[in-house]
Design a protein around this motif. Sequence first.
Motif, PDB file in Angstrom:
ATOM      1  N   THR A   1       0.849  -1.179   0.000  1.00 13.55           N
ATOM      2  CA  THR A   1       0.000   0.000   0.000  1.00 13.55           C
ATOM      3  C   THR A   1       0.882   1.225   0.000  1.00 13.55           C
ATOM      4  O   THR A   1       1.842   1.294   0.750  1.00 13.55           O
ATOM      5  CB  THR A   1      -0.911   0.014   1.251  1.00 13.55           C
ATOM      6  N   THR A   2       0.554   2.190  -0.842  1.00 11.21           N
ATOM      7  CA  THR A   2       1.354   3.401  -0.926  1.00 11.21           C
ATOM      8  C   THR A   2       1.328   4.127   0.405  1.00 11.21           C
ATOM      9  O   THR A   2       0.280   4.392   0.975  1.00 11.21           O
ATOM     10  CB  THR A   2       0.786   4.315  -2.032  1.00 11.21           C
ATOM     11  N   ALA A   3       2.492   4.476   0.892  1.00  9.22           N
ATOM     12  CA  ALA A   3       2.604   5.150   2.176  1.00  9.22           C
ATOM     13  C   ALA A   3       1.908   6.500   2.121  1.00  9.22           C
ATOM     14  O   ALA A   3       1.965   7.220   1.135  1.00  9.22           O
ATOM     15  CB  ALA A   3       4.073   5.337   2.537  1.00  9.22           C
ATOM     16  N   GLY A   4       1.264   6.852   3.211  1.00  8.91           N
ATOM     17  CA  GLY A   4       0.661   8.157   3.331  1.00  8.91           C
ATOM     18  C   GLY A   4      -0.760   8.245   2.811  1.00  8.91           C
ATOM     19  O   GLY A   4      -1.391   9.277   2.913  1.00  8.91           O
TER      20      GLY A   4
ATOM     21  N   GLY B   1      -4.789  -0.473 -19.932  1.00  9.62           N
ATOM     22  CA  GLY B   1      -5.543   0.547 -19.213  1.00  9.62           C
ATOM     23  C   GLY B   1      -5.164   0.534 -17.750  1.00  9.62           C
ATOM     24  O   GLY B   1      -5.044  -0.520 -17.125  1.00  9.62           O
ATOM     25  N   ASP B   2      -4.972   1.702 -17.207  1.00  7.32           N
ATOM     26  CA  ASP B   2      -4.464   1.814 -15.841  1.00  7.32           C
ATOM     27  C   ASP B   2      -5.618   1.825 -14.852  1.00  7.32           C
ATOM     28  O   ASP B   2      -5.859   2.818 -14.172  1.00  7.32           O
ATOM     29  CB  ASP B   2      -3.624   3.095 -15.735  1.00  7.32           C
ATOM     30  N   TRP B   3      -6.380   0.707 -14.795  1.00  7.50           N
ATOM     31  CA  TRP B   3      -7.515   0.659 -13.880  1.00  7.50           C
ATOM     32  C   TRP B   3      -7.141  -0.043 -12.572  1.00  7.50           C
ATOM     33  O   TRP B   3      -6.189  -0.794 -12.514  1.00  7.50           O
ATOM     34  CB  TRP B   3      -8.723  -0.010 -14.543  1.00  7.50           C
ATOM     35  N   ASP B   4      -7.951   0.221 -11.534  1.00  4.09           N
ATOM     36  CA  ASP B   4      -7.613  -0.232 -10.182  1.00  4.09           C
ATOM     37  C   ASP B   4      -8.596  -1.243  -9.603  1.00  4.09           C
ATOM     38  O   ASP B   4      -8.208  -2.082  -8.802  1.00  4.09           O
ATOM     39  CB  ASP B   4      -7.539   0.978  -9.234  1.00  4.09           C
ATOM     40  N   TRP B   5      -9.885  -1.127  -9.965  1.00  3.46           N
ATOM     41  CA  TRP B   5     -10.902  -2.046  -9.439  1.00  3.46           C
ATOM     42  C   TRP B   5     -11.810  -2.522 -10.565  1.00  3.46           C
ATOM     43  O   TRP B   5     -12.118  -1.769 -11.496  1.00  3.46           O
ATOM     44  CB  TRP B   5     -11.762  -1.373  -8.369  1.00  3.46           C
TER      45      TRP B   5
ATOM     46  N   ALA C   1      -6.685   2.155   0.214  1.00  3.00           N
ATOM     47  CA  ALA C   1      -5.626   1.261  -0.250  1.00  3.00           C
ATOM     48  C   ALA C   1      -6.158   0.503  -1.452  1.00  3.00           C
ATOM     49  O   ALA C   1      -7.262  -0.030  -1.435  1.00  3.00           O
ATOM     50  CB  ALA C   1      -5.237   0.293   0.868  1.00  3.00           C
ATOM     51  N   ARG C   2      -5.381   0.426  -2.525  1.00  2.00           N
ATOM     52  CA  ARG C   2      -5.905  -0.073  -3.783  1.00  2.00           C
ATOM     53  C   ARG C   2      -5.899  -1.598  -3.889  1.00  2.00           C
ATOM     54  O   ARG C   2      -6.147  -2.152  -4.955  1.00  2.00           O
ATOM     55  CB  ARG C   2      -5.151   0.586  -4.943  1.00  2.00           C
ATOM     56  N   ASP C   3      -5.629  -2.259  -2.783  1.00  2.00           N
ATOM     57  CA  ASP C   3      -5.721  -3.721  -2.804  1.00  2.00           C
ATOM     58  C   ASP C   3      -6.910  -4.244  -2.010  1.00  2.00           C
ATOM     59  O   ASP C   3      -7.045  -5.450  -1.841  1.00  2.00           O
ATOM     60  CB  ASP C   3      -4.423  -4.358  -2.286  1.00  2.00           C
ATOM     61  N   VAL C   4      -7.799  -3.364  -1.527  1.00  2.00           N
ATOM     62  CA  VAL C   4      -8.974  -3.850  -0.795  1.00  2.00           C
ATOM     63  C   VAL C   4      -9.998  -4.403  -1.776  1.00  2.00           C
ATOM     64  O   VAL C   4     -10.103  -3.946  -2.925  1.00  2.00           O
ATOM     65  CB  VAL C   4      -9.610  -2.746   0.089  1.00  2.00           C
ATOM     66  N   ASN C   5     -10.758  -5.395  -1.331  1.00  2.00           N
ATOM     67  CA  ASN C   5     -11.776  -6.044  -2.139  1.00  2.00           C
ATOM     68  C   ASN C   5     -13.110  -6.001  -1.401  1.00  2.00           C
ATOM     69  O   ASN C   5     -13.202  -6.466  -0.253  1.00  2.00           O
ATOM     70  CB  ASN C   5     -11.396  -7.507  -2.404  1.00  2.00           C
TER      71      ASN C   5
ATOM     72  N   VAL D   1     -16.709  -5.672  -5.917  1.00  2.00           N
ATOM     73  CA  VAL D   1     -15.725  -4.689  -6.367  1.00  2.00           C
ATOM     74  C   VAL D   1     -14.361  -5.281  -6.019  1.00  2.00           C
ATOM     75  O   VAL D   1     -13.968  -5.322  -4.849  1.00  2.00           O
ATOM     76  CB  VAL D   1     -15.920  -3.328  -5.671  1.00  2.00           C
ATOM     77  N   LEU D   2     -13.662  -5.778  -7.041  1.00  2.00           N
ATOM     78  CA  LEU D   2     -12.432  -6.544  -6.835  1.00  2.00           C
ATOM     79  C   LEU D   2     -11.211  -5.752  -7.285  1.00  2.00           C
ATOM     80  O   LEU D   2     -11.232  -5.103  -8.337  1.00  2.00           O
ATOM     81  CB  LEU D   2     -12.501  -7.858  -7.616  1.00  2.00           C
ATOM     82  N   SER D   3     -10.141  -5.834  -6.501  1.00  2.00           N
ATOM     83  CA  SER D   3      -8.913  -5.130  -6.850  1.00  2.00           C
ATOM     84  C   SER D   3      -8.283  -5.733  -8.093  1.00  2.00           C
ATOM     85  O   SER D   3      -8.476  -6.916  -8.410  1.00  2.00           O
ATOM     86  CB  SER D   3      -7.920  -5.193  -5.686  1.00  2.00           C
ATOM     87  N   ARG D   4      -7.518  -4.915  -8.796  1.00  2.00           N
ATOM     88  CA  ARG D   4      -6.850  -5.427  -9.989  1.00  2.00           C
ATOM     89  C   ARG D   4      -5.891  -6.562  -9.635  1.00  2.00           C
ATOM     90  O   ARG D   4      -5.742  -7.519 -10.391  1.00  2.00           O
ATOM     91  CB  ARG D   4      -6.092  -4.308 -10.690  1.00  2.00           C
TER      92      ARG D   4
END
Length: 426
Positions: free
Chosen positions: A54-57, A172-176, A201-205, A261-264
Amino acid sequence: MKKLRSFYMHLKHPHTIKRKWIYPLALGSTLSLSLLFLLTLTPLAGNRLYNYYTTAGTSVFIENKLRPIGISDAVRPVRFAYLISGSNHDGDMLRRTLLALYHPNNRYVVHLDAESSPEERLRLHEFVVNHPLFMKFGNVVMITKANLVTYRGPTMVANTLHAAAMLLRDGGDWDWFINLSASDYPLVTQDDLIYVFSTLARDVNFIDHTSNIGWKEFQRAKPVIVDPGLYMSEKSDVFWITQRRSVPTAFKLFTGSAWMVLSRQFVDFCIWGWDNLPRTVLMYYANFISSPEGYFHTVICNTKEFRNTTVNSDLHFIAWDNPPKQHPHYLTLQDMTRMIDSNAPFARKFHQDEPVLDRIDSELLFRGPDRIVPGGWCAGSRESGSDPCSVAGNLTRLDPTSGAQRLQKLVSSLLSEESFRPRQCR
């Protein structure tokens, strides 16, 4: 915010905490599903192993004060990849849902299954390829070779994996990844959804799940079914094999909502399956009633890298009987207040042209008839009833509405100490 962030990271990475049967027809359906799944992978190339960090901050909550933001004000806003699917007579509703969900930075796959008529699929295809914004940004595609989908069988899972593979293949730079049906409809704008999710955080599902399968063990897990949709050209119902099977011991069964809603990262794992679990579970669910309500849930909760990233919600408002039955009620104007009070970003199910949809458009989405929901990226004039989204401006500018505040409340509750970790995979 830092304390909340530390709390989430601690929860995501906690401290260290045979029988055989062979039925010819079941084996045939399993092999057919496996071949169908493998066909979705052939265009993909490269090894997409992700680093799960997860990206800090980054905060798990958004600020209380909503304001338009640009690329200079925050990290790149997130992007979504949607699958919107429908069946016979769903073409017009699918079109309406697509317009209500559209944003130039997102990606969309639409699918009318093979039960719909060729004329209906052609009308939708012409709409997709001729829409000026879709043409400009090239972010909406239709599965033109329609899949046969039996909604009680595994073909719905196969169709979802097919769309996910297309979205990964096309880049494509998508996240979910979000799967919806033509009878779903948003209750917030895409700017609202992007604004709130840009702080997560972009890894949550977001996946509603439980291991307490109850009656489903006897009525869904132990029976063996075959879905003719895997190998026939015309739709027919699933059929049962007389013998029954035992519950698996190599992995634990989970069940829940078919809408997620699933993370990439997790979608990538389901497609590539580098430890083979997704394919093993897929073969098991090839003979399972209502497999969309168990496949992804079982994979994510049996995978160490992902089981602590689950938020136990499908982010939908759904009106069920009490006790709940197999299918929810269709929503009407009488449900409007409850829909808003739920703070959910999506609701289902709706009849086509249901009057409550017009009210949602007017009061929550600020959308005119047959138009795209306006957002910060819309740079056109509003004079004389002109469509502001006919001209695209800064695609990273967000103009959140009160819907972002509602969604913030829901996400804050779901990620609270009382709800987040205690409701994860067990």
